[in-house]
Scaffold this active site. Structure first.
Site, PDB file in Angstrom:
ATOM      1  N   MET A 175      36.411  -1.177  28.766  1.00  0.00           N
ATOM      2  CA  MET A 175      36.416  -0.324  27.580  1.00  0.00           C
ATOM      3  C   MET A 175      37.830   0.166  27.299  1.00  0.00           C
ATOM      4  O   MET A 175      38.451   0.789  28.158  1.00  0.00           O
ATOM      5  CB  MET A 175      35.493   0.885  27.794  1.00  0.00           C
ATOM      6  N   PHE A 230      38.034   8.386  28.484  1.00  0.00           N
ATOM      7  CA  PHE A 230      39.180   7.517  28.211  1.00  0.00           C
ATOM      8  C   PHE A 230      39.013   6.151  28.894  1.00  0.00           C
ATOM      9  O   PHE A 230      37.952   5.840  29.414  1.00  0.00           O
ATOM     10  CB  PHE A 230      40.497   8.216  28.541  1.00  0.00           C
ATOM     11  N   GLY A 231      40.062   5.296  28.828  1.00  0.00           N
ATOM     12  CA  GLY A 231      39.918   3.895  29.206  1.00  0.00           C
ATOM     13  C   GLY A 231      39.257   3.684  30.557  1.00  0.00           C
ATOM     14  O   GLY A 231      39.581   4.363  31.518  1.00  0.00           O
ATOM     15  N   SER A 232      38.333   2.734  30.663  1.00  0.00           N
ATOM     16  CA  SER A 232      37.571   2.566  31.889  1.00  0.00           C
ATOM     17  C   SER A 232      36.799   1.252  31.871  1.00  0.00           C
ATOM     18  O   SER A 232      37.030   0.389  31.035  1.00  0.00           O
ATOM     19  CB  SER A 232      36.626   3.755  32.073  1.00  0.00           C
ATOM     20  N   ARG A 233      35.820   1.133  32.802  1.00  0.00           N
ATOM     21  CA  ARG A 233      35.115  -0.130  32.978  1.00  0.00           C
ATOM     22  C   ARG A 233      33.724   0.128  33.550  1.00  0.00           C
ATOM     23  O   ARG A 233      33.515   1.101  34.287  1.00  0.00           O
ATOM     24  CB  ARG A 233      35.947  -0.989  33.933  1.00  0.00           C
TER      25      ARG A 233
END
Length: 234
Positions: free
Chosen positions: A105, A192-195
């Site tokens: 993401m 925030f940005g992640s997976r």
């Protein structure tokens, strides 16, 4: 008639957005009334507005319902891009080989996470770790993460792992052990940005390809129906 999609601000972002708006409002009003430089005010105001809209966009929470019968399917637990489809050794819960499907993401994706299957939550745990870039393969085992295991009505255990990225500093998990869950329910949120990784039995039919864009709660990523399961109690 065109259907109107419902959109709201996610509950995980309301406090931050309110604080951010208050601070930016005070800064901009102070510049407007106390500094005799209109160009500076307009520049700061423009930057403030853009920054606030970016954060507001990050915390958007669309209303979604999977439009078909979800039984036997694994639905994408998050918005993003497929960055891994591979057979791996899962050593934290199963301690055997599993098929891993990973969704990365970016900061521009919706960051709410949905349950990938219908069933009962069998296990929830949180592991502290590093904050490496979420697209790196080793982040699945080294980064801070939360693990959720769901047992479907077929008797198969599906593991989904929320993984913090370089910018993500907080993982929120709503899943509770022994509770029933459904693909239309949110499993958690990552700031925030992640997976998000999903671990499936080896031999599961995969319905997505590498680098494919997927939508949480909308895109089927695998089909469990072609595997014969033997329910086991733990």
């Amino acid at each position: 008639m065109r259907r109107i999609r419902k959109m709201k601000v996610h509950q995980e972002g309301t406090g931050l957005l309110l604080s951010m708006f208050t601070i930016l409002f005070i800064v901009n009003m102070s510049l407007y009334y106390m500094v005799n430089n209109k160009l500076l005010f307009y520049c700061v105001f423009a930057v403030s507005a853009i920054l606030f809209l970016i954060v507001l966009n990050f915390f958007r929470s669309p209303y979604r319902r999977f439009p078909f019968d979800s039984e036997g399917l694994v639905i994408a637990p998050a918005d993003g891009t497929i960055v891994a489809i591979e057979e791996v050794m899962e050593n934290e819960y199963f301690h055997d080989k599993r098929l891993q499907v990973s969704i990365f993401m970016s900061v521009f994706n919706v960051h709410a996470n949905w349950f990938p299957v219908n069933g009962t939550v069998k296990h929830v745990s949180h592991q502290n770790g590093r904050f490496q870039a979420a697209y790196l393969p080793k982040c699945s085992t080294e980064n801070e993460r939360s693990t959720i295991v769901i047992r479907t009505g077929y008797g198969v255990d599906v593991l989904t792992r929320q993984i913090a990225g370089a910018m993500a500093r907080r993982i929120v998990t709503y899943a509770k052990e022994h509770e029933l869950c459904h693909v239309d329910e949110q499993m958690g949120f990552i700031k925030f940005g992640s997976r998000v990784d999903t671990f499936l039995p080896v031999g599961t039919e995969i319905l997505v390809d590498m680098d494919q864009k997927v939508t949480g709660n909308q895109t089927p990523i695998a089909r469990l129906g072609k595997i014969t399961y033997t329910p086991q109690e733990q």
